[in-house]
Design an enzyme around this catalytic site. Sequence first.
Site, PDB file in Angstrom:
ATOM      1  N   LYS A  52       0.840  -1.200   0.000  1.00  0.00           N
ATOM      2  CA  LYS A  52       0.000   0.000   0.000  1.00  0.00           C
ATOM      3  C   LYS A  52       0.882   1.259   0.000  1.00  0.00           C
ATOM      4  CE  LYS A  52      -3.794  -2.477   2.132  1.00  0.00           C
ATOM      5  NZ  LYS A  52      -4.493  -2.921   3.340  1.00  0.00           N
ATOM      6  N   GLN A  96      -4.550  -1.862   9.677  1.00  0.00           N
ATOM      7  CA  GLN A  96      -4.459  -3.155   8.997  1.00  0.00           C
ATOM      8  C   GLN A  96      -5.005  -4.274   9.887  1.00  0.00           C
ATOM      9  OE1 GLN A  96      -3.372  -3.694   5.730  1.00  0.00           O
ATOM     10  NE2 GLN A  96      -4.087  -5.785   6.072  1.00  0.00           N
ATOM     11  N   ASP A 119     -10.994   2.544   4.129  1.00  0.00           N
ATOM     12  CA  ASP A 119     -11.240   1.106   3.964  1.00  0.00           C
ATOM     13  C   ASP A 119     -12.737   0.822   3.831  1.00  0.00           C
ATOM     14  OD1 ASP A 119      -9.181  -0.693   3.697  1.00  0.00           O
ATOM     15  OD2 ASP A 119      -8.744  -0.822   5.842  1.00  0.00           O
TER      16      ASP A 119
END
Length: 293
Positions: A52, A96, A119
């Site tokens: 990412k 994450q 997200d």
Amino acid sequence: MELIDGKILANTIKDEIAAEVDQLKSAGSKVPHLAAVLVGEDPASQAYVRNKVKSCERVGFDSTLIRRPADTTQAELLEIVDQLNKDDNIDGFIVQLPLPDHIDEDEVTLAIDPKKDVDGFHPVNFGRMAQGLSCYIPATPFGILQMLRRLDIPTQGKEVVVIGRSNIVGTPISILLSRKAEIGNSTVTLCHSRTQNLKEHVLRADIIIAAIGRPNFVTADMVKEGAVIIDVGINRVDDASRKRGYRLVGDVDFEAVAPKSSFITPVPGGVGQLTVVALLLNTLKACKKEVYG
Ligand code: NAD
């Protein structure tokens, strides 16, 4: 059969994002800034986050990686989330997953400001998605939508079978494809571990989306001739011939299913490539205040 090359698609979209970033820069505007919080040493999570950050560099975004040890407490993590919520320099951030067992993931997700939740995991974004309001769509389903749109794969009136009902893939993609939208208007069946006669459902599908997490779960006898196959699964299987001792495979028996399909995504090199791009697209939207104004 057409192999869907996720890398080529991802690079095309990254080029488009990079061009937009250049325009923002020349207009003297702020460049998108994504932050990622990584707790612990899980090798797969480390690889995802590295990817990412690298993708941010590739398109000209600023990025910040916040690493904390596995014994970070819930309170410490919530404090980091709070700081990121308040930091005007950060447009969007991700924590994450999975988090270490002692941390309550739901509490962390709920603590993220929906305006920065690139997200798309916060219930506010999820609810807005379900109602067709502007929102951050979770990255993997958003990547799948990009794939279908850019390859001109029709979804209107099609039978879609999604296998797997997770909050990050199966459930949101089933909602998105049944919405009244250009990439949508499908008749969606959502199958899961309690589904009876799974094969009968899957055999009806014009588009199969497999998000189960079991290697080679979808076999050729379950697939209608000409179906579109979107394989989300990423599974490690032992392979002594590889230096690292394993290889990655999807949820679909690729060799046997590919000849029957009209389009199929490989693993690796398919959906995963678009997932990262979708996160970049959400961060760009956050920077331009497109979702919440
Ligand atoms: P999950 O692991 O949370 O859940 C698995 C789902 O599969 C459940 O909803 C369950 O009901 C269903 N399932 C399990 N056994 C079944 C059976 N026998 N019959 C029918 N359904 C069954 O799901 P997830 O987090 O969406 O992950 C699924 C896979 O996708 C994993 O391999 C994961 O690594 C991968 N994944 C890939 C990406 C990407 O970017 N490509 C992103 C997220 C997840």
